[in-house]
Design a protein around this motif. Structure first.
Motif, PDB file in Angstrom:
ATOM      1  N   PHE A 130      15.266  35.778 -12.711  1.00  0.00           N
ATOM      2  CA  PHE A 130      15.076  35.320 -14.091  1.00  0.00           C
ATOM      3  C   PHE A 130      15.657  33.930 -14.298  1.00  0.00           C
ATOM      4  N   GLY A 131      16.774  33.637 -13.644  1.00  0.00           N
ATOM      5  CA  GLY A 131      17.346  32.299 -13.777  1.00  0.00           C
ATOM      6  C   GLY A 131      16.435  31.230 -13.203  1.00  0.00           C
ATOM      7  N   LEU A 132      15.909  31.515 -11.997  1.00  0.00           N
ATOM      8  CA  LEU A 132      15.004  30.559 -11.367  1.00  0.00           C
ATOM      9  C   LEU A 132      13.688  30.464 -12.130  1.00  0.00           C
ATOM     10  N   GLY A 133      13.159  31.615 -12.561  1.00  0.00           N
ATOM     11  CA  GLY A 133      11.904  31.600 -13.300  1.00  0.00           C
ATOM     12  C   GLY A 133      12.016  30.840 -14.611  1.00  0.00           C
ATOM     13  N   ALA A 134      13.113  31.065 -15.327  1.00  0.00           N
ATOM     14  CA  ALA A 134      13.304  30.368 -16.604  1.00  0.00           C
ATOM     15  C   ALA A 134      13.397  28.858 -16.394  1.00  0.00           C
ATOM     16  N   LYS A 135      14.112  28.470 -15.351  1.00  0.00           N
ATOM     17  CA  LYS A 135      14.264  27.037 -15.086  1.00  0.00           C
ATOM     18  C   LYS A 135      12.919  26.390 -14.746  1.00  0.00           C
ATOM     19  N   ARG A 136      12.124  27.042 -13.897  1.00  0.00           N
ATOM     20  CA  ARG A 136      10.847  26.452 -13.482  1.00  0.00           C
ATOM     21  C   ARG A 136       9.868  26.366 -14.656  1.00  0.00           C
ATOM     22  N   ILE A 137       9.819  27.409 -15.473  1.00  0.00           N
ATOM     23  CA  ILE A 137       8.871  27.412 -16.595  1.00  0.00           C
ATOM     24  C   ILE A 137       9.240  26.346 -17.627  1.00  0.00           C
ATOM     25  N   VAL A 138      10.518  26.313 -18.015  1.00  0.00           N
ATOM     26  CA  VAL A 138      10.955  25.358 -19.043  1.00  0.00           C
ATOM     27  C   VAL A 138      10.852  23.934 -18.517  1.00  0.00           C
ATOM     28  N   ASP A 139      11.240  23.699 -17.272  1.00  0.00           N
ATOM     29  CA  ASP A 139      11.146  22.343 -16.724  1.00  0.00           C
ATOM     30  C   ASP A 139       9.706  21.863 -16.657  1.00  0.00           C
ATOM     31  N   LEU A 140       8.769  22.799 -16.344  1.00  0.00           N
ATOM     32  CA  LEU A 140       7.353  22.432 -16.296  1.00  0.00           C
ATOM     33  C   LEU A 140       6.848  22.029 -17.673  1.00  0.00           C
ATOM     34  N   ILE A 141       7.216  22.799 -18.697  1.00  0.00           N
ATOM     35  CA  ILE A 141       6.746  22.494 -20.066  1.00  0.00           C
ATOM     36  C   ILE A 141       7.330  21.178 -20.542  1.00  0.00           C
ATOM     37  N   VAL A 221       4.958  29.660  -5.079  1.00  0.00           N
ATOM     38  CA  VAL A 221       3.741  29.735  -5.900  1.00  0.00           C
ATOM     39  C   VAL A 221       3.971  28.965  -7.187  1.00  0.00           C
ATOM     40  N   SER A 222       2.996  28.193  -7.569  1.00  0.00           N
ATOM     41  CA  SER A 222       3.092  27.442  -8.809  1.00  0.00           C
ATOM     42  C   SER A 222       3.001  28.386 -10.003  1.00  0.00           C
ATOM     43  N   VAL A 223       3.806  28.088 -11.021  1.00  0.00           N
ATOM     44  CA  VAL A 223       3.803  28.933 -12.215  1.00  0.00           C
ATOM     45  C   VAL A 223       2.517  28.766 -13.018  1.00  0.00           C
ATOM     46  N   THR A 224       1.729  27.765 -12.651  1.00  0.00           N
ATOM     47  CA  THR A 224       0.456  27.566 -13.342  1.00  0.00           C
ATOM     48  C   THR A 224      -0.666  28.415 -12.749  1.00  0.00           C
TER      49      THR A 224
END
Length: 300
Positions: A130-141, A221-224
């Motif tokens: 969850f820490g890594l996922g949150a960072k990748r999603i927010v940084d992408l946006i 894998v890209s979050v997109t």
């Protein structure tokens, strides 16, 4: 000499009747005289004395030899690295993990505190995902919309996502504790908590491996990518379903004072109530924080 069995007097060896009481001695076997018996006893005592004098020396030599062998064995054992010994705790836990995956059942031998280590591994993986996922999603946006509004709104979402991982961790602990309480109270089983966690940990290990698979996929894998993200979500959901399966497996074979089916049902419903309550509190907190952020930005 012959000893009369009636008056216990000594008679000659060839006597047919006792000279004192007339008892028939034809069936009585002759025995050694008292003096001869005493001489024989003295001879045996002398031989025993000689044996005792020799024995301590031999025993001392044997003890010295055994002690030397024991010292040599200890010296040889210290030449091996304990980090790679067969009974090393890490190796034991890896065997426990392997057995959990290849043939999960309730009688798998676990190392000391093996179940607690499995639960700790599950919690660590959950926090990392969850820490890594949150960072990748927010940084992408934020990278796609690098303005002050985006940064102020989406940056605090990281902490909100981590709070949600906390709910899932609490739900896993709720399943474990409730299932243990049901087994002890409703099913009247005297199992200890450590033994129960060792049993439950077998299935937590399966869930942890699924979480590890999600983590690996999320790194590459890209979050997109919607297809692969859906795959990760499905694997993650399966890892959570394993906890329900663990409750059933740890309670299904216990015959207690309460109906087994209803015991399992209670062990499933109570954690669900706890999770629902925690989620509602979490959503209210997130909604309140979002409202505060929007209000501080002056957005109507």
């Amino acid at each position: 000499m012959k000893i009369c069995p009636q008056c216990h007097k000594e008679n000659l060896e060839n006597a047919k009747f006792c000279v004192y009481c007339g008892f028939n001695l034809t069936s009585v076997a002759p025995v050694a005289s008292s003096n001869a018996a005493n001489d024989q006893a003295g001879s045996n005592a002398h031989n025993h004395s000689e044996t005792v004098e020799v024995t301590p020396s031999a025993a001392t030599e044997n003890h010295s030899e055994n002690q030397q062998q024991s010292t040599n064995a200890d010296t040889e054992s210290t030449t091996y690295s304990t980090n790679y010994a067969p009974d090393n705790l890490f190796n034991q836990f890896m065997n426990y993990l392997k057995s959990s995956l290849t043939n999960p059942h309730n009688n798998i031998e676990a190392p000391k505190y093996g179940g607690l280590m499995s639960i700790a591994l599950y919690i660590i993986l959950m926090l990392v995902i969850f820490g890594l996922g949150a960072k990748r999603i927010v940084d992408l946006i934020v990278a796609q919309n690098p303005n002050e509004l985006t940064v102020n709104i989406f940056a605090p979402i990281k902490s909100a996502i981590m709070q949600f991982s906390g709910i899932l961790i609490v739900s896993a602990l709720a399943y474990i504790l409730v299932a243990f309480a049901v087994r002890r109270s409703l099913l009247n089983d005297n199992i200890t908590f450590l033994d129960f966690t060792d049993m439950f940990g077998v299935y937590v290990n399966i869930s942890s491996v699924l979480l590890l698979l999600c983590l690996i996929l999320s790194l590459f894998v890209s979050v997109t990518s919607s297809t692969l993200m859906i795959t990760i979500v499905l694997i993650f959901s399966l890892s959570q379903a394993v906890l329900n399966y663990a409750v059933v497996m740890t309670l299904k074979d216990i015959k207690g004072r309460f109906n087994n089916f209803y015991s399992i049902l209670i062990a499933e419903i109570v954690p669900t109530i706890i999770i629902t309550w925690a989620t509602s509190v979490y959503i209210q907190n997130v909604y309140g924080n979002l409202a505060s952020w929007i209000s501080s930005l002056g957005i109507q």
